[in-house]
Design a protein around this motif. Structure first.
Motif: not given
Ligand code: GCU
Length: 443
Positions: A157-183
């Motif tokens: 996910t990158l800012p749509a209107a960036a004027r140049g290359p942007v730093p990126v934070v990479m997470e090892l994790g669960f997809p955005e919005g994911f939560h286990s059933p019942g949680f």
């Protein structure tokens, strides 16, 4: 203490349970692989791990600082295998670093085989939306190998209107919005980490480790490990899931650095708990990652294994976690001892030097299992590697108060007020990253 002990375990298990509980067949397959692995290693019995549930058990977990002894003195960071002191940056790079990498390869995390598959990144979909009120573009990638037997999930996910290359934070994790059933996720208090990242004008990526390598012993025939071994049993020094997840992070970085919108010299890797361990392994092995945020990583991550507090080597070597490591590692739970380990967490942390690294954990009362102080002591013991390479390591000898950010050097530590989560440490990490990347407000 009993309640605190229970809470710590519950929090730790909650993260683990986000994956589907294994079926009885899968559990049986894991136990069978574990027994076969022990047999190949000639191990007759392993010692039990720390028991976090029964404080009267002979092997009850230790949460008492006064009893947190060291199994043996730490292996010397700046002394080569031949016994020579390592006194220059050149000797670190040429001799000691490769030596430590070889030890971690052989004894702890395992080696990446020459048959590791090539990953082909395919753009599956792109969507546009607003995040923290800022227009962003998300690319959904699949990293394919083995004719689709492996399909690694990576969302960028990158800012749509960036004027140049942007730093990126990479997470090892669960997809955005994911939560286990019942949680039901707790009500939102303030911006989440992704909103905080986007508000700085940066991008974020989420890499889903379980799509690189499944998280159990049964899965060793699947994922990239299964693909590379083509049905053969794991060699004693073959990679486990942590090394495979870290390898997957490197493949995701290949994709990111090929994207002109990304500043490839400013990519962070972050993870919590088992993924915090994997984030540290990533920093240790791949020098292209410029900074790491290692959260609640505990044993097998940033915590000193020789320090008896919380989780022990014997827990890591049991059937629920052995697949994270090379088979050789199990030997340290019998017949060898923790004291026999040729390396400890300080050596792993030092492999990140001189790049900046932020090590965090929740407070010890709620999450003693990960032993926050054991990570602090490991960072302290790793600091000489930064000094040797001309940078400040961890600054300050005393153990910091909860909520105090110890970040005057390039090795930072913070024990936050919450439990088994990275949540409360995000603002401190992002401020640290901005400073380390020379991206202070107004510049
Ligand atoms: C268990 C395990 C830890 C691990 C954690 C997690 O608590 O003992 O080593 O970090 O699960 O990943 O949630």
């Amino acid at each position: 203490m009993r309640r605190a002990l229970f809470l710590g375990m519950a929090a730790a298990l909650a993260a683990a349970a986000a994956a589907q509980p294994p079926s009885p067949e899968r559990k049986a397959a894991t136990e069978a692989d574990y027994r076969a692995t022990l047999a190949r290693l000639g191990i007759v019995s392993v010692r039990p791990g720390a028991d976090g549930y029964n404080r009267n058990a002979p092997n009850a977990v230790n949460y008492d600082e006064a009893k947190a002894g060291m199994a043996s003195p730490l292996p010397e960071l700046l002394r080569s295998a031949g016994g020579r002191p390592v006194t220059s940056a050149a000797a670190w790079r040429r001799v000691r670093r490769p030596e430590l990498v070889a030890l971690f390869d052989h004894e702890v995390y395992g080696r990446v085989p020459a048959t590791a598959p090539k990953i082909h990144w395919v753009l599956a979909a792109t969507d546009r939306r607003a995040k923290a009120g800022i227009p962003v573009v998300t690319d959904h990638y699949r990293g394919r190998a083995g004719g689709g037997r492996v399909a690694i999930e990576l969302d960028v996910t990158l800012p749509a209107a960036a004027r140049g290359p942007v730093p990126v934070v990479m997470e090892l994790g669960f997809p955005e919005g994911f939560h286990s059933p019942g949680f039901n996720p707790p009500p939102k208090a303030g911006p989440d980490w992704m909103e905080q990242v986007v508000a700085r004008g940066w991008g974020y990526a989420i890499l889903v480790p379980s799509t690189i390598q499944p998280d159990d012993g049964a899965g060793l025939n699947e994922g990239v490990i299964g693909l590379a071994s083509a049905g053969r049993p794991r060699a004693a020094d073959a990679w486990g899931a942590l090394r495979a997840w870290a390898w997957g992070a490197s493949r995701a970085l290949d994709r990111l650095t090929a994207d002109r919108r990304v500043d490839g010299s400013r990519v962070a890797i972050e993870g919590l708990s088992r993924y915090g361990k994997a984030a540290l392994v990533t920093m240790a092995y791949d020098r292209r990652f410029s900074i790491g945020f290692i959260g609640s990583s505990g044993a097998g991550g940033a915590k000193l294994l020789r320090r008896d507090f919380g989780e022990r080597v014997e827990n890591l070597a049991a059937s629920g976690e052995y697949h994270w490591f090379a088979p050789n590692f199990i030997r340290y739970a019998g017949p060898r001892r923790t004291a026999d380990l040729p390396v400890d967490a300080h050596d792993l942390i030092a492999l990140a030097a001189p790049r900046p690294l932020f090590i965090g954990a929740g407070n010890v009362r709620e999450d003693g299992w990960v032993d926050p102080r054991g990570s602090f002591e490991a960072a302290r013991a790793a600091s000489p590697a930064w000094h040797l390479l001309g940078a400040l390591g961890l600054v300050g000898e005393s153990f910091p108060a909860i909520g105090e950010t110890r970040d005057a050097g390039r090795l930072a530590f913070r024990e936050h007020e919450g439990g088994h989560t990275n949540g409360p440490n995000w603002p401190a990490f992002l401020a640290f990253a901005a400073r380390m990347w020379g991206l202070l407000p107004g510049h």
